[in-house]
Write an enzyme that holds these catalytic residues in place. Structure first.
Site, short mmCIF file in Angstrom:
data_model
loop_
_atom_site.label_atom_id
_atom_site.label_comp_id
_atom_site.label_asym_id
_atom_site.label_seq_id
_atom_site.Cartn_x
_atom_site.Cartn_y
_atom_site.Cartn_z
N LYS A 64 69.78 18.62 2.47
CA LYS A 64 68.64 19.54 2.48
C LYS A 64 68.74 20.71 1.50
O LYS A 64 69.81 21.25 1.27
CB LYS A 64 68.45 20.13 3.90
CG LYS A 64 67.89 19.15 4.90
CD LYS A 64 66.54 18.59 4.54
CE LYS A 64 65.40 19.57 4.76
NZ LYS A 64 65.17 19.88 6.17
N GLU A 66 58.81 30.32 2.95
CA GLU A 66 58.36 30.20 4.34
C GLU A 66 58.31 31.56 5.03
O GLU A 66 57.38 31.85 5.79
CB GLU A 66 59.28 29.26 5.10
CG GLU A 66 59.15 27.81 4.63
CD GLU A 66 60.25 26.94 5.21
OE1 GLU A 66 60.04 26.37 6.28
OE2 GLU A 66 61.34 26.85 4.61
N SER A 97 70.94 23.27 5.04
CA SER A 97 70.87 23.00 6.47
C SER A 97 72.27 22.98 7.05
O SER A 97 73.24 22.65 6.36
CB SER A 97 70.18 21.66 6.69
OG SER A 97 70.59 21.08 7.91
N HIS A 147 40.30 20.30 -0.99
CA HIS A 147 40.63 19.63 0.29
C HIS A 147 42.03 19.02 0.24
O HIS A 147 42.30 18.05 0.93
CB HIS A 147 39.62 18.54 0.65
CG HIS A 147 38.19 18.97 0.50
ND1 HIS A 147 37.45 19.50 1.53
CD2 HIS A 147 37.37 18.96 -0.58
CE1 HIS A 147 36.23 19.79 1.09
NE2 HIS A 147 36.16 19.48 -0.19
#
Ligand code: ARG
Length: 459
Positions: A282, A289, A276, A155
């Site tokens: 970043k 992804e 970024s 979980h």
């Protein structure tokens, strides 16, 4: 000129041609088409259906076309109907009448069924090699981090201690099943449809087993209708690709989490991360992804193939031309993803001290604490309850099971003594998990060695 000249009194409208054409996506099968034609011509020649002279002319002509296509000297005509038509037309323009004899006892229906099987055979090998490479990287890293304690989750809540090596080897297991699925589907695909003709075989005295053997197939399809209209292998292989992508997607999701500041279990190499345009701090896990996202494309390919085949009456229907775009996309996507994913995993920096820190919070040794009481004779349910009370105490007092004083342990249950601290040490909790499949470091090392040996044998 169309293949069906004779029956028609009018040229097809340009819109019909454009809509009907598959050359834009089937030209990638030119090698397979030519090799299939060579086997067919050889069989026709050896069965006396065409003369040896015509057979030789066809084989030489096809050889020349193959090398000109490979070198780029022969451009593919984008206006041709499909790759089969293009190559046959080119052959005839090069060698004349003999070229017109190649299609004796053959249809594009058995021809395309063959080409696709031959093409996918190569794709299976290429993807399997990449999957093996990834699994080998995982074995290597699992051995390096067989002792690196990290929290295992259920979980997404810290649950029990495992090691990073153990976690990686879970993916190695999935990849082995992927390899098995590909090999299994490939085996079923290895039947030669040549000789099925358009749908009802042929009256020429062909030797189907000779064609099959020339192309490396152990067998020929056993029913001509099925031979031309079976696309199960596309659906099976697309499903295998979809399951593989689902695995890569789960792995990617973990990579995304692990390199966040909240986890910081790993740091991606600068060469396999992105920045970024506005936020100077970043460092983004774009590869992971995109892999996560592209899994959806491949799932879609499976649905496309099922939908193309659903309700199609026997035998060939033009609908089936749409199979190629979907199955090619499935393999292209998987191969592209693995090409970026493998070096991303191989070059990432693992941060075991951060994993250890996360493992020290979250009471992941609570089960071990209960097991310690079981060792003292308490039934597991009572031990579970006592430990639950201890955890509640710790939370109230801002402590952990490691820092809770012995008097507090004993206030909950008198069976506790000094030994509890050793029993709940994370290293002990991990090294004690020795049953088959457990995260004990010696298990993980043995598993990695076993898997590596299997992979190196090509399994
Ligand atoms: N381009 C076609 C395909 O990919 C080849 C088979 C065409 N056969 C036919 N009868 N129209 O399916």
């Amino acid at each position: 000129m169309k293949l069906w000249a004779g029956r028609f009194s009018k040229e097809a409208d340009q819109k019909t041609n454009d809509f009907n054409s598959s050359i834009s996506f089937d030209s990638r099968m030119y090698e397979q088409d030519i090799k299939g034609s060579m086997a067919h011509a050889t069989m026709l020649g050896s069965c006396g259906i065409i003369t040896r002279a015509d057979m030789d002319a066809i084989l030489n002509g096809l050889e020349g076309i193959l090398s000109d296509l490979r070198s780029g000297a022969l451009p593919i005509d984008p206006d041709a109907e499909d790759i089969h038509t293009f190559i046959e037309g080119e052959l005839t323009s090069r060698i004349g009448d003999a070229g017109k004899r190649l299609h004796t006892a053959r249809s594009r229906n058995d021809q395309v069924a063959l080409d696709l099987r031959l093409y996918l055979r190569g794709e299976c090998d290429a993807v399997s090699a990449q999957v093996r490479e990834l699994a080998l990287v995982l074995c290597k890293k699992a051995e390096m981090y067989a002792d690196a304690v990290m929290p295992g989750y259920t979980h997404l809540q810290r649950a029990q201690p495992v090691t990073f090596g153990h976690h990686l080897m879970a993916y190695a297991e999935m990849l082995q099943r992927d390899l098995g699925r590909i090999a299994d589907a490939k085996k079923r695909m290895e039947v030669c449809p040549l000789g099925s003709g358009a749908l009802a075989a042929t009256t020429y005295p062909i030797d189907r087993m000779q064609s099959a053997a020339l192309l490396g197939f152990p067998n020929a399809s056993q029913n001509s209708l099925d031979g031309v209209s079976d696309r199960d292998y596309c659906i099976e292989l697309a499903s295998a690709m979809a399951i593989l992508m689902m695995h890569l997607s789960r792995f990617s999701e973990e990579i995304v989490m692990w390199c966040s500041w909240e986890f910081k279990f790993i740091e991606l190499d600068d060469a396999f991360a992105t920045g970024s345009s506005i936020m100077p701090q970043k460092k983004n896990p774009d590869i992971a992804e995109l892999v996560r996202s592209k899994s959806g494309r491949v799932f879609g390919d499976v649905m496309t193939l099922l939908a193309v085949m659903k309700s199609l009456p026997l035998a060939y229907n033009k609908d089936m031309q749409e199979d190629k775009d979907a199955i090619f996309d499935a393999f292209d996507t998987v191969r592209l993803c693995l090409t970026a994913f493998i070096p991303m995993i191989d070059t990432m920096t693992v941060l075991p001290q951060n994993m250890r820190r996360a493992a020290a919070g979250g009471f992941i040794n609570a089960t071990d604490c209960a097991d310690y009481l079981v060792g003292k004779g308490l039934p597991f349910r009572d031990a579970y309850k006592a430990t639950g009370e201890l955890v509640a105490r710790c939370i109230r007092e801002g402590l952990t099971l490691e820092t809770l004083p012995l008097e507090e342990y004993r206030a909950v249950c008198e069976l506790f003594d000094e030994g509890v601290y050793e029993a709940i040490s994370l290293e002990k909790c991990v090294s004690g998990r020795t049953p088959l499949g457990g995260p004990a470091p010696e298990n993980v090392r043995a598993q990695a060695a076993r898997v590596r040996a299997l992979l190196q044998k090509g399994e």
